[in-house]
Design a protein around this motif. Sequence first.
Motif, short mmCIF file in Angstrom:
data_model
loop_
_atom_site.label_atom_id
_atom_site.label_comp_id
_atom_site.label_asym_id
_atom_site.label_seq_id
_atom_site.Cartn_x
_atom_site.Cartn_y
_atom_site.Cartn_z
N ALA A 204 0.81 -1.22 0.00
CA ALA A 204 0.00 0.00 0.00
C ALA A 204 0.85 1.27 0.00
O ALA A 204 0.34 2.35 -0.32
CB ALA A 204 -0.94 0.00 1.21
N LEU A 205 2.14 1.15 0.32
CA LEU A 205 3.00 2.34 0.34
C LEU A 205 3.36 2.82 -1.05
O LEU A 205 3.89 3.92 -1.21
CB LEU A 205 4.29 2.03 1.12
N GLY A 206 3.09 2.01 -2.07
CA GLY A 206 3.39 2.41 -3.44
C GLY A 206 4.84 2.26 -3.84
O GLY A 206 5.27 2.82 -4.85
N THR A 207 5.60 1.47 -3.09
CA THR A 207 7.02 1.28 -3.40
C THR A 207 7.26 0.27 -4.53
O THR A 207 8.37 0.17 -5.04
CB THR A 207 7.79 0.81 -2.15
N LYS A 208 6.25 -0.51 -4.85
CA LYS A 208 6.34 -1.53 -5.90
C LYS A 208 7.48 -2.52 -5.64
O LYS A 208 8.40 -2.69 -6.45
CB LYS A 208 6.51 -0.89 -7.28
N PRO A 209 7.42 -3.20 -4.50
CA PRO A 209 8.48 -4.17 -4.16
C PRO A 209 8.49 -5.35 -5.12
O PRO A 209 7.45 -5.76 -5.64
CB PRO A 209 8.10 -4.61 -2.74
N LYS A 210 9.68 -5.91 -5.33
CA LYS A 210 9.82 -7.04 -6.26
C LYS A 210 10.13 -8.35 -5.54
O LYS A 210 10.59 -9.31 -6.17
CB LYS A 210 10.89 -6.73 -7.30
N VAL A 211 9.90 -8.39 -4.24
CA VAL A 211 9.96 -9.64 -3.49
C VAL A 211 8.53 -10.06 -3.19
O VAL A 211 7.81 -9.37 -2.48
CB VAL A 211 10.77 -9.50 -2.18
N TYR A 212 8.12 -11.17 -3.79
CA TYR A 212 6.77 -11.71 -3.61
C TYR A 212 6.82 -12.84 -2.59
O TYR A 212 7.85 -13.49 -2.40
CB TYR A 212 6.24 -12.25 -4.94
N ARG A 213 5.68 -13.09 -1.95
CA ARG A 213 5.63 -14.11 -0.91
C ARG A 213 4.40 -15.00 -1.11
O ARG A 213 3.29 -14.50 -1.28
CB ARG A 213 5.57 -13.45 0.47
N ILE A 214 4.64 -16.30 -1.10
CA ILE A 214 3.53 -17.25 -1.06
C ILE A 214 3.20 -17.44 0.41
O ILE A 214 4.06 -17.88 1.20
CB ILE A 214 3.94 -18.58 -1.71
N PRO A 215 1.99 -17.09 0.83
CA PRO A 215 1.71 -17.02 2.26
C PRO A 215 1.70 -18.36 2.97
O PRO A 215 1.33 -19.38 2.39
CB PRO A 215 0.32 -16.36 2.31
N PHE A 216 2.11 -18.31 4.21
CA PHE A 216 2.03 -19.45 5.12
C PHE A 216 0.57 -19.79 5.32
O PHE A 216 -0.26 -18.92 5.56
CB PHE A 216 2.69 -19.04 6.44
N LYS A 217 0.21 -21.06 5.22
CA LYS A 217 -1.22 -21.42 5.16
C LYS A 217 -1.88 -21.52 6.53
O LYS A 217 -3.09 -21.70 6.61
CB LYS A 217 -1.39 -22.74 4.42
N TYR A 218 -1.10 -21.40 7.61
CA TYR A 218 -1.69 -21.42 8.94
C TYR A 218 -1.68 -20.02 9.54
O TYR A 218 -0.65 -19.36 9.54
CB TYR A 218 -0.91 -22.37 9.87
N GLY A 219 -2.81 -19.57 10.03
CA GLY A 219 -2.87 -18.24 10.60
C GLY A 219 -2.98 -17.16 9.56
O GLY A 219 -3.03 -17.42 8.36
N GLU A 220 -3.01 -15.91 9.99
CA GLU A 220 -3.18 -14.77 9.09
C GLU A 220 -1.84 -14.23 8.62
O GLU A 220 -0.82 -14.36 9.31
CB GLU A 220 -3.95 -13.65 9.81
N VAL A 221 -1.86 -13.63 7.46
CA VAL A 221 -0.69 -12.94 6.94
C VAL A 221 -0.70 -11.51 7.48
O VAL A 221 -1.65 -10.78 7.26
CB VAL A 221 -0.67 -12.92 5.41
#
Length: 223
Positions: A204-221
């Motif tokens: 949401a900061l608009g920095t356009k990061p290029k590190v993507y993350r496949i979320p951990f499936k337990y609990g919230e991200v």
Amino acid sequence: MSCSRRQLITRMGALIAISGAAGQIVAKTLNINGVRYGMIHDESLCIGCTACMDACREVNKVPEGVSRLTIIRSEPIGEFPDVKYRFFRHSCQHCDAAPCVEVCPTGASYRDAANGIVDVNPDLCVGCQYCIAACPYRVRFIHPESKTADKCDFCRKTNLRQGKLPACVESCPTKALTFGNLDDPNSEISRLLQQKATYRFKLALGTKPKVYRIPFKYGEVSQ
């Protein structure tokens, strides 16, 4: 004749503004040859072994007391004996709209238009720490030996120069890291982004990061 650090920064900033204007314009374009490197960290595969951290430190000669890459372990999720942990990669995001580049008064912090890697030129860095203050990811530090800003550079000066993958990617025993050209639709990273749901930290900061993350499936991200 001596001058203060403030005077040095001012003079060098003025010089960059005059003589480096063309370079600054080029650095703000997305890419030159259709190469824009990025990374995916699969949190569902990461086991927190820190092999990536050790490899990064060894290959890039990172001294003790500072780190280009840290794996952060969450609080326990679940109840004993079925307890799990989420592991979060803390490193430079190589943003397409990098705040550290915008605030640097000497042009030492820059985004390489040829490959999208955000890097630091130690010959221009005066250690003012503006980039450290501006980075919303808190991943930069002052190198204790060179006294200049430092951080992850995707092993640009080491493994990439030798035609290898970044050290963290090569060392990961569970293949939780994928590195490649985001602008190549046939690259492994592009195909994986099409197949998996991902998120980016502080997008949401608009920095356009290029590190993507496949979320951990337990609990919230948590972002």
